[in-house]
Scaffold this active site. Structure first.
Site, mmCIF file in Angstrom:
data_model
loop_
_atom_site.group_PDB
_atom_site.id
_atom_site.type_symbol
_atom_site.label_atom_id
_atom_site.label_comp_id
_atom_site.label_asym_id
_atom_site.label_seq_id
_atom_site.Cartn_x
_atom_site.Cartn_y
_atom_site.Cartn_z
ATOM 1 N N LYS A 78 0.668 -1.187 0.006
ATOM 2 C CA LYS A 78 0.015 -0.081 0.097
ATOM 3 C C LYS A 78 0.887 1.287 -0.092
ATOM 4 C CE LYS A 78 -3.818 2.044 2.289
ATOM 5 N NZ LYS A 78 -4.783 1.736 3.655
ATOM 6 N N SER A 159 -9.898 1.903 2.473
ATOM 7 C CA SER A 159 -8.974 2.666 1.763
ATOM 8 C C SER A 159 -7.960 1.943 1.057
ATOM 9 C CB SER A 159 -8.215 3.740 2.783
ATOM 10 O OG SER A 159 -7.393 3.039 3.650
ATOM 11 N N SER A 183 -10.285 -0.208 6.785
ATOM 12 C CA SER A 183 -9.605 -0.187 5.453
ATOM 13 C C SER A 183 -8.955 -1.513 5.041
ATOM 14 C CB SER A 183 -8.566 0.999 5.574
ATOM 15 O OG SER A 183 -9.189 2.300 5.511
#
Lengths: 491, 95
Positions: A78, A159, A183
């Protein structure tokens, strides 16, 4: 035809160690499907040269009998984790061109275990979002397509949407994510994969760009529960550079995967059944309950009375911490700078251009609730309600071993849907936020399909630092659900 | 309670964000909706409840107060949008 891409992380690990496939071969395969699936927008930056270099070093170690636990496993990171020498954006324009000169502790741990970095994954700006539509680098597509909405691409959740979509699309064997209010787990559910949020403090936050420091926690997104156990073992560990990092031994999570749930007491909090929730979510929960009961667990109806206050509490605490954390983006030390007539003018111009709408909204909420005259009414009040929410978990865990709940209140929705209604978007995290506020570990496991033929997950929540039991029950549920459906898109 | 445009403008200034008139209007409306939703917390009785700032339950670790890192100005400054020798630069503050 079976492909090298069909191997999950555990199988790839064994194929690599048996030299049935080389790390370079596996990495090249992933790099090639990554470039032919650009339209999904999973990656902000791909790092093919670095990947091949790391893979060839893995091959060297494997061939000389010094293989590390994750040698040759190609994973995605990420873009919230700082990576030495590799562009790191947090999905924001304000970090324009930022190239860290240091490595986050979590990624450092992964490289020390031999993992190979394929690239940096797209995400909601500063991890603020539940659909991966707030990224400066554009929305991410979910590889799943709805029966009902053939033409419109779906969100992967957020997210950690790029990470989840990459794993579901087979553009990475596994990925790192971060979870502040859901997330990792909500995109896991939307993409039909496993998402694990460890206990707060299990993984170091050092070098991970901060959103809400009392909630942020790194964790893996993987195809199987076993893969999550393998990834977590490599990511976790005490780190003196993060003062909230837990000084505990990291267990061998894989050995916890016995599939045995006999005699366990599994609580189902009645407050997680909401009025107006799609009936398929309730049905999915019933399915999970039946599976675990059949496997020998005792299902216990429990009450956690403050559950409904978790989301509004979160939307005071998380923006408050974010407004403080994001004060550092001032155009002086790194990232974007828009010149101004004076210092304040430069700050305002830089921040107004650099931050997107959702981030600004949360900075404003946070600044307001921390401002003179409102601090007690909002921030302090929210911290007191957080005590009560944590107390709900403490009390319920006197009576049960883990909790079973839905992960998200719906299946994946179309890109653009909910974008104009912040509260509707926030409601995506209604089942994931309570565990975040309490700091306890939780996993989302794919269990079934919605009427639109989209994946739906169930969540197992455990006691502080009891990831082993969370993984054990998650693994048992995974085995019984036998979720084998594959998305239409991706490799 | 209700956030008017003036309050939003003041909060934006505190946060060093600039909103034009139209944005102020829209933002005030959005924030009002959010705070109206947040106000359901009024139902919760929190008298005698301690605020929770950290879930870890342990106190912060201590270490010797000594330098353990540093001495690489080029690394520190490598992402600076603008620099002058070993310094970050800002627009002139003092005349």
């Amino acid at each position: 035809m079976s492909s090298i891409l069909d191997l999950d992380l555990a199988s790839a690990r064994s194929a690599l160690q048996k030299k049935e496939v080389s790390a370079v071969e596996l990495t090249e395969t992933y790099l090639s499907v990554m470039s032919s699936n650009d339209h999904l927008n999973c990656y902000i930056t791909s790092t093919p040269e670095k990947a091949l270099d790391m893979a060839s070093k893995s091959d060297h170690r494997i061939n000389s009998g010094d293989a590390l636990p994750l040698d040759g496993i190609p994973i995605a990171i990420k873009d919230l984790f700082c990576t030495d020498g590799v562009l790191t954006t947090a999905g924001s324009h304000i970090l324009n061109g930022f190239i860290p000169t240091y490595e986050s502790s979590v990624t450092e741990n992964l490289w020390e275990h031999g993992a190979v970095m394929l690239g940096k994954c797209n995400m909601d700006e500063f991890a603020m979002g539940s659909a991966n539509t707030t990224s400066y680098f554009g929305a991410v597509e979910n590889p799943w397509r709805s029966d009902d909405r053939q033409k419109s691409p779906l969100v992967p959740g957020g997210s950690s949407g790029g990470s989840a979509s990459a794993v579901a699309s087979r553009l990475a064997l596994a990925a790192t994510g971060t979870d502040t209010g859901g997330s990792i787990r909500q995109p896991g559910s939307f993409c039909g994969i496993v998402g694990l949020k460890p206990t707060y403090g299990r993984c170091s936050r050092w070098g991970t760009i901060a959103f809400a420091s009392s909630l942020d926690q790194a964790g893996p997104l993987t195809r199987t529960v076993r893969d999550a156990a393998i990834m977590l073992k490599a990511m976790a560990g005490h780190d003196p550079k993060d003062s909230t990092s837990a000084n505990l031994q990291v267990p061998d999570f894989e050995s916890a995967l016995t599939n045995d749930v006999r005699g366990l007491r599994i609580g189902v909090p009645r407050e997680y059944l909401l009025d107006g929730m799609p009936s398929e979510i309730e049905k999915l929960l019933e399915t999970g309950i039946e599976m675990l009961r059949t496997a020998g667990a005792t299902i216990v109806d429990v009450s956690m009375p403050h559950t409904k206050f978790a989301l509004p509490t979160y939307y005071i605490i998380a923006p408050a911490e974010a407004s403080s954390n994001l004060a550092r983006y001032d155009g002086v030390r790194y990232g974007l700078r828009i010149e101004g007539d004076n210092l304040d003018d430069m700050y305002e111009k830089t921040r107004s251009v650099g931050f997107g709408a959702e981030v600004k909204r949360r900075i404003l909420i946070g600044t307001y609730v921390l401002s003179a005259g409102y601090y007690d009414a909002y921030y302090l009040k929210a911290q007191r309600v957080r005590s009560l929410i944590k107390q709900d978990f403490d009390l319920v865990f006197d009576n049960v071993d883990v909790l079973l709940t839905p992960t998200a209140p719906s299946d994946a929705f179309a890109i653009g849907e909910n974008d104009d209604d912040p509260i509707k978007m926030y409601l995506n995290d209604i089942f994931t936020v309570p565990a975040s506020l309490a700091g306890v570990p939780a996993i989302s496991v794919p269990v079934g399909l919605s009427k639109n033929k989209l994946p739906l997950g169930l969540q197992i929540i455990g006691k502080m630092f009891d990831e082993e039991l969370v993984l054990r029950v998650g693994g048992a549920l995974e085995g019984m659900a036998g979720f084998k459906s594959r998305p239409a898109g991706g490799a | 309670m209700s956030l008017d445009k003036g309050t939003v403008k003041r909060v934006a200034q505190l946060a060093r964000l600039r909103l034009d008139d139209e944005q102020l209007e829209k933002t005030a409306e959005e924030l009002n909706k959010i705070f109206t939703w947040i106000e359901q917390l009024d139902e919760v009785d929190v008298s005698n409840i301690e605020p929770l700032a950290s879930v870890t339950g342990h106190s912060l670790p201590e270490r010797m107060d000594e330098v353990t890192d540093g001495n690489y100005p080029d690394r520190v400054l490598s992402n600076a949008p603008d620099r002058a020798s070993n310094f970050f630069t800002v627009p002139k503050v003092v005349e």
